[in-house]
Design a protein around this motif. Structure first.
Motif, short mmCIF file in Angstrom:
data_model
loop_
_atom_site.label_atom_id
_atom_site.label_comp_id
_atom_site.label_asym_id
_atom_site.label_seq_id
_atom_site.Cartn_x
_atom_site.Cartn_y
_atom_site.Cartn_z
N ASP A 202 0.83 -1.21 0.00
CA ASP A 202 0.00 0.00 0.00
C ASP A 202 0.86 1.26 0.00
OD1 ASP A 202 -2.23 -1.61 0.05
OD2 ASP A 202 -2.57 -1.39 2.22
N PHE A 203 1.92 1.25 0.80
CA PHE A 203 2.78 2.44 0.91
C PHE A 203 3.38 2.83 -0.43
CE2 PHE A 203 7.12 4.14 1.41
CZ PHE A 203 6.84 5.31 2.08
N TRP A 204 3.84 1.84 -1.20
CA TRP A 204 4.56 2.14 -2.43
C TRP A 204 3.63 2.52 -3.58
CZ3 TRP A 204 9.39 3.51 -2.52
CH2 TRP A 204 10.20 3.14 -1.43
N GLU A 205 2.34 2.49 -3.36
CA GLU A 205 1.42 3.02 -4.36
C GLU A 205 1.56 4.54 -4.46
OE1 GLU A 205 -0.25 1.31 -6.44
OE2 GLU A 205 -0.15 -0.70 -5.55
N ALA A 206 1.88 5.17 -3.34
CA ALA A 206 2.09 6.63 -3.31
C ALA A 206 3.02 6.95 -2.13
CB ALA A 206 0.78 7.38 -3.17
N PRO A 207 4.34 6.64 -2.26
CA PRO A 207 5.26 6.75 -1.13
C PRO A 207 5.46 8.18 -0.64
CG PRO A 207 6.45 6.32 -3.17
CD PRO A 207 5.01 6.16 -3.49
N ASP A 208 5.55 8.32 0.67
CA ASP A 208 5.78 9.60 1.33
C ASP A 208 7.19 9.61 1.89
OD1 ASP A 208 5.81 11.89 2.83
OD2 ASP A 208 4.35 11.20 4.32
N PHE A 209 8.05 10.47 1.35
CA PHE A 209 9.44 10.55 1.78
C PHE A 209 9.70 11.77 2.67
CE2 PHE A 209 10.47 8.44 -2.54
CZ PHE A 209 10.28 7.18 -2.00
N SER A 210 8.66 12.35 3.26
CA SER A 210 8.80 13.63 3.95
C SER A 210 9.66 13.54 5.21
CB SER A 210 7.42 14.18 4.31
OG SER A 210 6.70 13.28 5.14
N HIS A 211 9.83 12.35 5.79
CA HIS A 211 10.63 12.22 7.02
C HIS A 211 12.00 11.58 6.76
CE1 HIS A 211 7.30 13.54 9.47
NE2 HIS A 211 6.52 12.63 8.91
N THR A 212 12.31 11.32 5.51
CA THR A 212 13.60 10.72 5.18
C THR A 212 14.64 11.82 4.94
OG1 THR A 212 13.10 10.67 2.81
CG2 THR A 212 12.46 8.74 4.11
N ALA A 213 15.89 11.41 4.84
CA ALA A 213 16.99 12.34 4.55
C ALA A 213 17.97 11.65 3.62
CB ALA A 213 17.68 12.78 5.84
N MET A 214 17.51 11.37 2.41
CA MET A 214 18.28 10.59 1.44
C MET A 214 19.12 11.49 0.53
SD MET A 214 15.59 7.61 0.31
CE MET A 214 14.10 8.60 0.19
N PRO A 215 20.22 10.98 -0.01
CA PRO A 215 21.00 11.75 -0.98
C PRO A 215 20.17 12.03 -2.23
CG PRO A 215 22.24 9.85 -0.17
CD PRO A 215 20.84 9.67 0.29
N PRO A 216 20.53 13.08 -2.98
CA PRO A 216 19.82 13.40 -4.23
C PRO A 216 19.79 12.20 -5.17
CG PRO A 216 21.31 15.18 -3.64
CD PRO A 216 21.62 14.05 -2.70
N GLY A 217 18.69 12.01 -5.83
CA GLY A 217 18.54 10.93 -6.79
C GLY A 217 17.92 9.67 -6.22
#
Length: 305
Positions: free
Chosen positions: A158-173
């Protein structure tokens, strides 16, 4: 049936100077830990919620580079009750990412004598690209069984149907790469999925359990047989997570919940004294957990030759 750990003609073994697979028994369950290689990432990913000087001191104390860190990538194959279970599937080969030392799983399965057609079940701890990408390598799907079962938490799908990355801190790309890889995986393998809600026994003694935190449907897999036990923790535990369990990893979709899950899991393993394997601990990552004051300590297993 034991795993064949001898070199195979034409395999990658002769080109490797260090081992990339390690076999052990958990009661009657045959287990093989396989290295998918290493993934270089900035060290801020180890704890983006702490002072950079504190993080640098931790890296110094562990004889690691302050700026970049090679994350190990470990995958497990288990055989129980006539079933062969692949737990996570590695990074694969993303042409848009320059990661030549990762994505080694398929050739290393072949070198270990594990035929893709023998895999009856795949268990996904979650759907980050370094856990599903191996199934997207050209030619792999055609070699898999048509009745293959892929077990993954329904919350993860369910999550990956519309993933929310608002609390992550990933490198660009990385957000775009994660999103596109998950979409491609769902397009290719939706018909193979066997979602579960909380827990499922995949084979005798092989139980996958949703814990959440790192991603909404992140799961751990416990192997138990004849009084022995081992947990594959996926991304619930990183190398820094033992003595600094409250440090936030940049890929965590709910860092506070991930820290709670991590502490609870480490407490359980310290109490049970069962073995731990995790995706990003140094290969073969087999060890146990000890309580160390208010935190924990990883006790690496002595290799059994």
């Amino acid at each position: 049936m034991n795993f064949d750990v001898s070199p195979h003609p034409g395999g990658s073994e002769r080109d490797e100077l260090v081992p990339s697979r390690y076999a052990l028994k958990v009661g009657d369950i045959d287990v093989l830990v396989i290295s998918d290689g290493v993934l270089p990432l900035p060290t801020v990913m180890m704890g983006h919620n702490v002072d950079p000087a504190v993080r640098a001191a931790w890296m110094d104390g562990n004889f690691l580079n302050r700026d970049a860190f090679d994350w190990p990538l470990n995958v497990v194959v288990a055989r129980s009750g006539g079933r062969t279970i692949l737990i996570d599937a590695g990074l694969g080969l993303d042409p848009n990412l320059d990661l030549p030392r990762a994505g080694q799983l398929i050739k290393r399965l072949e070198a270990a004598g594990v035929d893709l057609a023998s895999v009856t079940d795949v268990v996904l701890t979650h759907m980050h690209m370094d856990h599903i990408g191996g199934l997207l390598v050209d030619g792999v799907k055609e070699r898999l069984r048509p009745d293959l079962r892929i077990h993954v938490a329904a919350a993860e799908v369910d999550f990956w149907e519309a993933p929310d990355f608002s609390h992550t801190a990933m490198p660009p790309g990385f957000p775009d790469a994660l999103r596109s890889t998950a979409k491609r995986f769902m397009d290719e393998y939706r018909g193979y999925l066997r979602p579960f809600e909380a827990e499922r026994e995949v084979a005798p003694g092989v139980v996958v359990r949703r814990v959440g935190g790192h991603t909404p449907g992140h799961s751990v897999v416990r192997l138990a047989s004849d009084g022995d036990g081992l947990t594959f923790a996926g991304d619930a535990v990183f190398a820094v997570g033992f003595d600094q369990p409250d440090w936030h990893n940049g890929f965590e979709h709910d860092p506070e919940e991930a820290a709670r899950v991590r502490v609870q899991l480490l407490r359980e393993l310290a109490a049970s004294r069962e073995q731990l394997v995790a995706t990003h601990l140094p290969f073969p990552s087999i060890g146990r957990v000890a309580v160390d004051g208010d935190a924990f300590r990883w006790v690496a297993a002595f290799w059994d030759y």
